[in-house]
Design a protein around this motif. Sequence first.
Motif, short mmCIF file in Angstrom:
data_model
loop_
_atom_site.label_atom_id
_atom_site.label_comp_id
_atom_site.label_asym_id
_atom_site.label_seq_id
_atom_site.Cartn_x
_atom_site.Cartn_y
_atom_site.Cartn_z
N GLU A 14 14.95 0.70 -1.65
CA GLU A 14 15.40 1.57 -0.57
C GLU A 14 16.39 0.82 0.30
OE1 GLU A 14 11.67 2.60 1.29
OE2 GLU A 14 11.76 4.54 0.28
N PRO B 14 19.98 1.52 3.30
CA PRO B 14 20.51 2.43 4.33
C PRO B 14 20.98 3.76 3.76
CG PRO B 14 21.77 0.36 4.23
CD PRO B 14 20.65 0.23 3.27
N GLY C 271 1.31 1.56 3.77
CA GLY C 271 2.77 1.53 3.91
C GLY C 271 3.45 2.65 3.17
N ARG C 272 4.71 2.89 3.51
CA ARG C 272 5.48 3.95 2.92
C ARG C 272 5.82 3.64 1.47
NH1 ARG C 272 10.66 4.19 3.03
NH2 ARG C 272 10.62 2.43 4.48
N HIS D 60 7.10 -1.90 -2.99
CA HIS D 60 7.77 -3.08 -2.46
C HIS D 60 6.82 -3.96 -1.67
CE1 HIS D 60 9.76 -5.38 0.77
NE2 HIS D 60 10.52 -5.76 -0.24
N ASP D 61 6.11 -3.36 -0.74
CA ASP D 61 5.41 -4.17 0.26
C ASP D 61 4.24 -4.98 -0.31
OD1 ASP D 61 7.20 -2.90 1.88
OD2 ASP D 61 5.73 -1.76 3.04
N LEU E 192 6.59 -9.71 6.02
CA LEU E 192 6.69 -9.69 4.57
C LEU E 192 7.70 -10.73 4.09
CD1 LEU E 192 6.90 -5.90 3.62
CD2 LEU E 192 4.91 -7.43 3.54
N GLU F 224 21.04 -4.72 7.83
CA GLU F 224 20.65 -3.32 7.55
C GLU F 224 20.15 -3.13 6.12
OE1 GLU F 224 23.63 -0.32 7.42
OE2 GLU F 224 25.03 -1.55 6.24
N TRP G 148 18.16 -4.85 4.60
CA TRP G 148 16.74 -5.22 4.52
C TRP G 148 15.84 -4.22 5.23
CZ3 TRP G 148 15.72 -8.90 1.09
CH2 TRP G 148 16.77 -9.77 0.73
N SER G 149 16.47 -3.17 5.78
CA SER G 149 15.71 -2.28 6.65
C SER G 149 14.49 -1.67 5.95
CB SER G 149 16.62 -1.17 7.18
OG SER G 149 17.15 -0.43 6.09
N GLY G 150 14.61 -1.42 4.66
CA GLY G 150 13.48 -0.81 3.94
C GLY G 150 12.41 -1.81 3.55
N TYR G 151 12.66 -3.08 3.83
CA TYR G 151 11.79 -4.13 3.28
C TYR G 151 11.05 -4.92 4.33
CZ TYR G 151 14.49 -2.94 -0.87
OH TYR G 151 15.08 -2.27 -1.90
N GLY H 187 8.33 -3.82 5.94
CA GLY H 187 6.90 -3.54 5.92
C GLY H 187 6.49 -2.75 7.14
N GLU H 188 6.07 -1.54 6.93
CA GLU H 188 5.80 -0.66 8.07
C GLU H 188 4.43 -0.86 8.66
OE1 GLU H 188 6.37 3.29 6.78
OE2 GLU H 188 8.41 3.35 7.59
N GLU H 189 3.51 -1.27 7.79
CA GLU H 189 2.13 -1.25 8.28
C GLU H 189 1.85 -2.46 9.17
OE1 GLU H 189 1.12 -3.95 4.88
OE2 GLU H 189 2.83 -2.94 5.78
N ASN H 190 2.86 -3.37 9.25
CA ASN H 190 2.64 -4.57 10.06
C ASN H 190 2.92 -4.30 11.53
OD1 ASN H 190 2.07 -6.55 7.90
ND2 ASN H 190 4.03 -5.77 7.16
#
Lengths: 550, 550
Positions: free
Chosen positions: A144, A146, A168-169, A173-174, A186, B540, B542-545, B547-550
């Motif tokens: 994923e 921009p 996570g979404r 990856h994560d 990460l 930008e 790396w924006s998807g990488y 990790g959201e859950e952190n």
Amino acid sequence: MTRKTKNILFIMCDQLRWDYLSCYGHPRLMTPHIDALAARGVRFARAYVQSPVCGASRMSFYTGRYPQSHGSTWNGVPLKVGELTLGDYLRPLGVRAALVGKTHMRADREGMQRLGIDANSLIGVRVSECGFDPFERDDGLHAEGPEGSYDPVAPRYNRYLRDKGYKGRNPWHDWANAGAGEGGGLASGWAMRHADRPARVREEDSETAYMTRRAIEFMDAAGEQAWCLHLSYIKPHWPYIAPAPYHSMYTAGDVCPVVRSEEERKDPHPIYAEFMNLRASRAFSRPEVRAKVVPVYMGLIRQVDDQLGKLFAFMQDRGLFETTMIVFTSDHGDYLGDHWLGEKDLFHEPSVKIPLIIFDPASAADRARGSVCHELVEAIDLIPTFLEVLGGDPQQHSHRLEGRSLLPFLYAEPAPTPWRRYAISECDYSQLPVAEKLCVAPRDARLYMVADPRFKYVHAIGFRPMLYDLASDPNELRDLGADPAHAGERDRLLAALHQWALRSSQRTTRSEDAIRAERGRAQRRGILIGVWEESELPEELWSGYRGEEN
Amino acid sequence: MTRKTKNILFIMCDQLRWDYLSCYGHPRLMTPHIDALAARGVRFARAYVQSPVCGASRMSFYTGRYPQSHGSTWNGVPLKVGELTLGDYLRPLGVRAALVGKTHMRADREGMQRLGIDANSLIGVRVSECGFDPFERDDGLHAEGPEGSYDPVAPRYNRYLRDKGYKGRNPWHDWANAGAGEGGGLASGWAMRHADRPARVREEDSETAYMTRRAIEFMDAAGEQAWCLHLSYIKPHWPYIAPAPYHSMYTAGDVCPVVRSEEERKDPHPIYAEFMNLRASRAFSRPEVRAKVVPVYMGLIRQVDDQLGKLFAFMQDRGLFETTMIVFTSDHGDYLGDHWLGEKDLFHEPSVKIPLIIFDPASAADRARGSVCHELVEAIDLIPTFLEVLGGDPQQHSHRLEGRSLLPFLYAEPAPTPWRRYAISECDYSQLPVAEKLCVAPRDARLYMVADPRFKYVHAIGFRPMLYDLASDPNELRDLGADPAHAGERDRLLAALHQWALRSSQRTTRSEDAIRAERGRAQRRGILIGVWEESELPEELWSGYRGEEN
């Protein structure tokens, strides 16, 4: 009792070099289950892909045709809606073609729309999935950025991971492709400096283990109908990151010496020079990158081997080794810094040569078990092989299929003479920065390899050729493409390329047999050409021309 | 006021030689209406078909691609379901593509069935009809023999004839293509000895007159939507028989001398020798056959010209000459005994060269009216021309269309440099007795012509080439294919053929522009190849990488 082959298990790794298996000679990376398969089958020592890049290579595997014929010459170039694929050839034989894993196929949505094919219909799904009925499609690159997702299809694997508690979404990856970073963040597998960290996912939930289980589930549920299962692993393809314990199973000390020479950087071919200048090439030319990444690449392969051990054990239990042909191969290699290159695309052996092992349970194959075939073999040979082993006749499809059945090698029979004298591979570099840098138009950004038993020739539109003598220079370190002493070899191999280019590859709607049968048929349907008087032809041919109303 | 082209009338004759029109120099056959069109438009002096046989040639006209690309290399070889045709290119411009007459297209029923395309749906009809909406499809060969009908589709024309009182099961044959025989029987047009008898049909009910009226009916009913009408006459194609008064309009005294020499029969090229041995060739080598048939062939052409006079008068009345591009051409020629040959198939000028006249009403074309273009032009140039004149951009389709727009010649503008240096034509003789006699496999029964401004080279798979020097031997009576003095010319033209054969013709699902646009796009969708550390790339990416859950 005579054993007969009923099913096919068609295993493909992604980006697996031919020489990173112990049966192909790797001194430190042990792959006992793959080796055991080779011991029971035939190992092909000179198998080449039709293009050393995922998409184009796979479309050749799945259509049995050269990229110049099927037209899907690079990743993401849709496969034309009219091209037949593996499933189209096998279904008439009563064989189900199923997919677990990657195809890297882009459907021809424009063509489907033009022809009114609903993507959700059975036909639409098969056209969109390379002819397979997807049991678990997963192209394995859920990247994923921009501008959105690389793969528009969200993988079932992500759902699986979330169900297992991986948050996570994009857990692909994560968790499966990232390690734990400093400060709770990460360490993305996309940055190779993190390659030696364990992926955050548990080994049993990693992609290779998951796909293997899916294959077992498929076989478990398959019932009586014959099947061809394409088990298509994403690994050891990048992101180079492995779950424990595979992340640390090998060390820099296990890495084979890099194959390159300073001579290669002196006045190189301009296209080769631009490839050496790509980011991956520059990275893999640094010792610390190889030292960190290659051991993980090896670990990922070892994991595949361990998983295949489980799969093979399951198959042994179920008696499937008695009925199932097993093919193990790869879609292309990985330079890993050899020749100052990373990735693949060009035609040195680490990139264009693949491992190919075929185990056939049939009694007829007993004589060939454990043998090594040194003939030139191509990826497009698999469909004719499958057809023949399952009772079909590849010759009936010779107006479409461009490869040849490998069954003679599997049965230790004399090869049909003459066997292939040249292997062909192609590279469409029009989407790479190389084309831009060299100001080459998209239509001209093409390379063609012609390999014979000794030489490897590379034709470059608009540039001088390259040439390697594998006999005197097995590591391909000396480009003889401009060497006056080798003009004869170059001419000979270019002539072979020209003969290939002029082949009949598009008359795909009428077989050779049908053409023979058509001869004279128009006349028997009343087309009487060049006749002066009626007596020149049998009376019956005039039967429609006597006039009824008289 | 500036005139702009809105419609296209695309007229094709069948088997009309380039030199059988007075504007092309025929001394006795006067074709005033076609000549007038040439006087108002541009006449192309060196236009070549892509294959001198109906089906393959037409599929090139209708797809804009070489036979080696579209695969329909001989009559009856189905056009692959995925190939785009004229209608597919014109419809997006709001232009209706309609057919009156012949296409000689065989639909790819097997492909349609595989893809679930209903032959009776709108899409199915277009796929089956070369992309046209058929207003009146009639392939013009309603032959019948012991194995049934040559054309499975019964023509509306037969219904028309029956309605007019012409009796019988197949009035196409019994009235339009037969004369009155002795004793009340029929004199079938299939036997050329009857060529000088008048067809039994009245002239106004003959095929050429009927099709012309159908074209007028189409235009009359067309309404406001722009259209491209393909008016495709079956004549002067065999059966060589004409209605009165055309059956006797010319006599043996009007026939041009035959072009051939005894030298041609001394040690001829083996393929040429077999073609000379075909029935039509043997027949047309006899003086009495030429004396009887050629005058009728001329009469049939004269009838086409007279009918075009009526059509053009109608168009003039309706103001259609202000808005309609008119193209007049043929699908190939007819040897008529020249070079000891009948029929077509090979590459002497009487067979492979066609008349091509284009009238464009646009003001921009005023400067070029009445001019003659001597450049090498191909049948596949028409679709790009149509596209450009109707406001489309042929360049956007250059990944599929292999020809080039002729608009510069129509506008007397400098040709885009460099213009085509070689014209290519192909012959697939696999269904002819020639292949059987010479024991050539269907896949190898192929010839390729490469014509440059001076020489014409013929490449024959498995045989020596042929070569003609049009400068010193305009009648092509001396085959220099084995002449040591011309080795250089042969090498040069063979090299041109090889370059052509290696062209990119199948990457049809992604345009050149789309390829340029794809560069770097994978990276913006998260594919980060060969990165060692994150700082090498913009944040930008790396924006998807993170990790959201952190």
